[in-house]
Design a protein around this motif. Structure first.
Motif, PDB file in Angstrom:
ATOM      1  N   PRO A 146      52.849  75.774  64.188  1.00 25.51           N
ATOM      2  CA  PRO A 146      51.602  75.330  64.803  1.00 25.51           C
ATOM      3  C   PRO A 146      50.503  76.379  64.604  1.00 25.51           C
ATOM      4  O   PRO A 146      50.774  77.581  64.617  1.00 25.51           O
ATOM      5  N   ASP A 151      56.339  80.900  66.288  1.00 27.59           N
ATOM      6  CA  ASP A 151      56.001  79.862  67.265  1.00 27.59           C
ATOM      7  C   ASP A 151      54.542  79.441  67.180  1.00 27.59           C
ATOM      8  O   ASP A 151      54.199  78.311  67.531  1.00 27.59           O
ATOM      9  N   ILE A 181      49.446  75.682  74.738  1.00 27.54           N
ATOM     10  CA  ILE A 181      49.821  75.390  73.352  1.00 27.54           C
ATOM     11  C   ILE A 181      51.322  75.577  73.144  1.00 27.54           C
ATOM     12  O   ILE A 181      51.978  74.779  72.472  1.00 27.54           O
ATOM     13  N   LEU A 182      51.883  76.627  73.739  1.00 29.27           N
ATOM     14  CA  LEU A 182      53.322  76.867  73.603  1.00 29.27           C
ATOM     15  C   LEU A 182      54.142  75.759  74.277  1.00 29.27           C
ATOM     16  O   LEU A 182      55.296  75.521  73.907  1.00 29.27           O
ATOM     17  N   LYS A 183      53.550  75.076  75.247  1.00 31.37           N
ATOM     18  CA  LYS A 183      54.224  73.957  75.913  1.00 31.37           C
ATOM     19  C   LYS A 183      54.090  72.660  75.128  1.00 31.37           C
ATOM     20  O   LYS A 183      54.612  71.623  75.528  1.00 31.37           O
ATOM     21  N   GLY A 184      53.348  72.726  74.009  1.00 28.24           N
ATOM     22  CA  GLY A 184      53.182  71.536  73.183  1.00 28.24           C
ATOM     23  C   GLY A 184      51.926  70.743  73.476  1.00 28.24           C
ATOM     24  O   GLY A 184      51.713  69.667  72.912  1.00 28.24           O
ATOM     25  N   GLU A 185      51.068  71.262  74.353  1.00 29.60           N
ATOM     26  CA  GLU A 185      49.825  70.576  74.664  1.00 29.60           C
ATOM     27  C   GLU A 185      48.713  71.017  73.720  1.00 29.60           C
ATOM     28  O   GLU A 185      48.761  72.091  73.129  1.00 29.60           O
ATOM     29  N   ILE A 212      46.156  72.728  66.415  1.00 23.23           N
ATOM     30  CA  ILE A 212      46.585  72.134  67.689  1.00 23.23           C
ATOM     31  C   ILE A 212      45.843  72.742  68.874  1.00 23.23           C
ATOM     32  O   ILE A 212      46.109  72.408  70.017  1.00 23.23           O
ATOM     33  N   HIS A 256      59.424  84.806  71.821  1.00 24.42           N
ATOM     34  CA  HIS A 256      58.368  84.166  71.058  1.00 24.42           C
ATOM     35  C   HIS A 256      57.904  85.055  69.913  1.00 24.42           C
ATOM     36  O   HIS A 256      57.908  86.278  70.013  1.00 24.42           O
ATOM     37  N   THR A 287      55.545  73.956  59.267  1.00 24.74           N
ATOM     38  CA  THR A 287      56.345  73.921  60.500  1.00 24.74           C
ATOM     39  C   THR A 287      55.761  74.791  61.611  1.00 24.74           C
ATOM     40  O   THR A 287      56.227  74.726  62.757  1.00 24.74           O
ATOM     41  N   ASN A 345      48.603  60.464  68.538  1.00 21.00           N
ATOM     42  CA  ASN A 345      48.678  61.603  69.451  1.00 21.00           C
ATOM     43  C   ASN A 345      47.332  61.870  70.111  1.00 21.00           C
ATOM     44  O   ASN A 345      46.325  61.207  69.809  1.00 21.00           O
TER      45      ASN A 345
END
Length: 218
Positions: free
Chosen positions: A78, A50, A119-123, A100, A2, A76, A199
């Motif tokens: 987050p 990332d 956050i790293l998981k996309g949540e 985010i 990461h 690109t 979203n």
């Protein structure tokens, strides 16, 4: 591996945050910036990062204007805000500008680590303690959601949406409502569809002033 960019003008806080990240992840690459100009330069140079952890009060930021500009120049990557400003209004404005996640500087190391992991998981991560603060009442005419959309939600979906607005993750919602996490995800998908939003962040922003106590009672 990461890669993170920590943008904060306080070296001691950057050091503490680096320790949190290193304790949670295996040998991450961490870049540091002490001003907005440095952060912008590094973000453009490292488009493969990332996550940017951004202090909205550091030199050159001009509050949330810096967040908007950074989003435009490095779309690109987050961005999660990390700030001492714990006003609910600030959190919602940051999310509206494309962040985010929002991590309060008063959070414990465990809370920060958990937030970064989500956050790293996309949540989306929102601080529950801040989201549960009472907001200044808004006139009903300024409601962000038409009543017919709110009335289209089932009672369980309203309960899930309420917990989303309060900053809970899917796992926390599942535990609170005593349902499976997969069921929560299904409810979230239905909520997004019924509210006609793309979203989770848009749903939270749209429902931020909803009086759930009245709706759930109906």
């Amino acid at each position: 591996m990461h890669k993170f960019l920590i943008a904060d003008d306080h070296p001691l806080f950057r050091e503490a945050l680096i320790h949190v990240i290193n304790s949670s992840l295996n040998k991450p690459e961490i870049l540091e910036a002490g001003s907005f100009d440095e952060a912008l330069e590094l973000a453009i140079e490292h488009e493969d990062a990332d996550l940017i952890l951004l202090d909205i009060n550091m030199p050159g930021m001009n509050g949330l204007e810096g967040l908007y500009h950074l989003r435009q120049q490095a779309p690109t990557i987050p961005i999660a805000i990390i700030s001492a400003d714990e006003e609910k209004k600030t959190v919602l404005q940051a999310m509206d500008q494309g962040a985010i996640g929002f991590i309060a500087k008063s959070s414990s190391r465990h809370e920060m680590s958990h937030a970064i992991e989500l956050i790293l998981k996309g949540e989306v991560y929102l601080p529950a303690s801040i989201m549960r603060q009472s907001s200044t009442p808004q006139p009903k005419a300024k409601a962000k959601l038409p009543l017919e959309q709110l009335y289209s939600l089932t009672r369980k979906q309203l309960l899930v949406l309420q917990r989303m607005v309060e900053g809970d993750s899917n796992k926390q919602i599942a535990a609170h409502l005593n349902i499976a996490e997969t069921t929560v995800k299904a409810h979230v998908s239905a909520i997004l569809s019924k509210l006609d939003v793309q979203n989770r962040v848009q749903a939270i922003l749209a429902a931020s002033e909803v009086d759930f106590s009245q709706l759930i009672r109906r």
